[in-house]
Design an enzyme around this catalytic site. Structure first.
Site, short mmCIF file in Angstrom:
data_model
loop_
_atom_site.label_atom_id
_atom_site.label_comp_id
_atom_site.label_asym_id
_atom_site.label_seq_id
_atom_site.Cartn_x
_atom_site.Cartn_y
_atom_site.Cartn_z
N ALA A 110 0.81 -1.22 0.00
CA ALA A 110 0.00 0.00 0.00
C ALA A 110 0.84 1.27 0.00
O ALA A 110 0.56 2.22 -0.73
CB ALA A 110 -0.94 -0.01 1.21
N LYS A 140 -0.77 -17.39 -0.83
CA LYS A 140 0.58 -16.82 -0.73
C LYS A 140 0.88 -16.33 0.69
O LYS A 140 2.05 -16.30 1.11
CB LYS A 140 0.77 -15.70 -1.76
CG LYS A 140 -0.21 -14.54 -1.66
CD LYS A 140 0.29 -13.40 -0.80
CE LYS A 140 -0.73 -12.29 -0.70
NZ LYS A 140 -0.26 -11.17 0.15
#
Length: 330
Positions: free
Chosen positions: A139, A190
């Site tokens: 982010a 993941k």
């Protein structure tokens, strides 16, 4: 176009900032009044992205009705385990045929559902048009305008193409595909492998071990994905291999940090309580382990991480078990 973004964490804020910078009418729904004040007054998320300037057109609110009023797109970025309850509470405010895009990464532990499946169940009768956006994307780097590439999965190719244009900027390249299940599962699995990679690094096992975990983790991702109806090729793309590499190696990875702290001797409860952000991989490990058992998929790394996180097994013992399993063809 008006877009309601649900979730004022780092990733929800980053996507809201990105879309506001394109001139979209964006409302960020946040539960924390301090975050709302920070976004609206100081153009900063003081809790999750402190020190990073947000676009001045971005507006945040604690009022879900205000955020959703007139919205063309609902972008859900709430933690996966909270998604069902949030959708259920907001359903009376949602219009039929609304576009719902998920940017959350995880699998529900109770029902073993992806976000797309929860949307289908909770918004049944409203005929939502669903898509998921995922890929290697910290982010803070997105807010800073650093080059990023992601993929948007949507079963409706035309809608996927439209949404691809909505999210793309000169620094945020968005691809599209029709394998929604594959994109969702890559983003979830993941995180399990990233905890293992952090644990390996923290125990000093070196670069060879990390590379082995990433590669064999990719195999587990594809094995489970195909069993659940995804395309194997999807896991070689941004939502699979791309996100896996970033999350297993990047210092901003929350799930990798969980592994590092476990290796340092911290207890799981203390790690989760002290992070201040959600590390989806802790819960996702439980869900992926259950899915693998249900589908008969052999996921040895996931099985080992479940034993460490939820059965209290010693990480070094699990590494020994992984390395001494029966030999086989790759």
């Amino acid at each position: 176009m008006k877009i309601a973004v649900l979730g004022g964490g780092s990733w929800g804020t980053a996507l809201a900032h990105l879309l506001a910078g394109k001139g979209e009418d964006v409302r960020l729904w946040v539960r924390d009044p301090a975050v709302v004040e920070g976004v609206n007054r100081d153009h900063e998320n003081p809790r999750y992205l402190k020190g990073l300037h947000l676009h001045e057109a971005l507006r945040a609110t604690c009022d879900a009705g205000e955020a959703l009023e007139g919205a063309d797109i609902l972008l859900s970025v709430v933690p996966c385990q909270q998604t069902r309850s949030v959708l259920r509470s907001l359903r009376p405010r949602l219009k039929s045929g609304m576009v719902v895009v998920s940017a959350s990464k995880g699998i529900e532990t109770d029902g073993l559902r992806t976000v797309g499946e929860m949307v289908e169940e909770e918004l049944a009768g409203l005929a939502p048009r669903y898509a998921v956006i995922s890929g290697p994307s910290f982010a803070a780097e997105v807010v800073a305008g650093m080059p990023t590439a992601v993929v948007l999965g949507c079963a409706d190719r035309d809608l996927g193409g439209t949404l691809r244009e909505v999210f793309s900027t000169p620094t945020f390249r968005t691809y599209s595909c029709t394998d929604v299940r594959g994109v969702e599962l890559g983003g979830a699995v993941k995180n399990v492998i990233a905890i293992a990679a952090g644990l390996s690094d923290g125990l000093g096992f070196g670069s060879n071990a990390r590379a082995g975990l990433i590669t064999r983790g990719l195999a587990e991702m594809g094995r489970l994905g195909v069993a659940l109806g995804a395309r194997a090729s999807t896991f070689m793309g941004l939502s699979g291999l791309g996100d896996l590499v970033l999350t297993c190696t990047g210092d901003l990875s929350r799930n990798r940090q969980v592994g590092l702290r476990l290796a340092a001797g911290q207890g799981l409860d203390a790690i989760v309580a002290g992070m201040g952000m959600v590390a989806e991989g802790v819960k996702t490990t439980e869900a992926v382990h259950a899915l693998a058992r249900r589908e008969g998929a052999d996921l040895p790394i996931t099985r080992a991480m479940y034993a460490v996180l939820h059965d209290g097994r010693d990480p070094r013992d699990m590494v020994q078990e992984l390395m001494t399993r029966e030999l086989r063809e790759e």
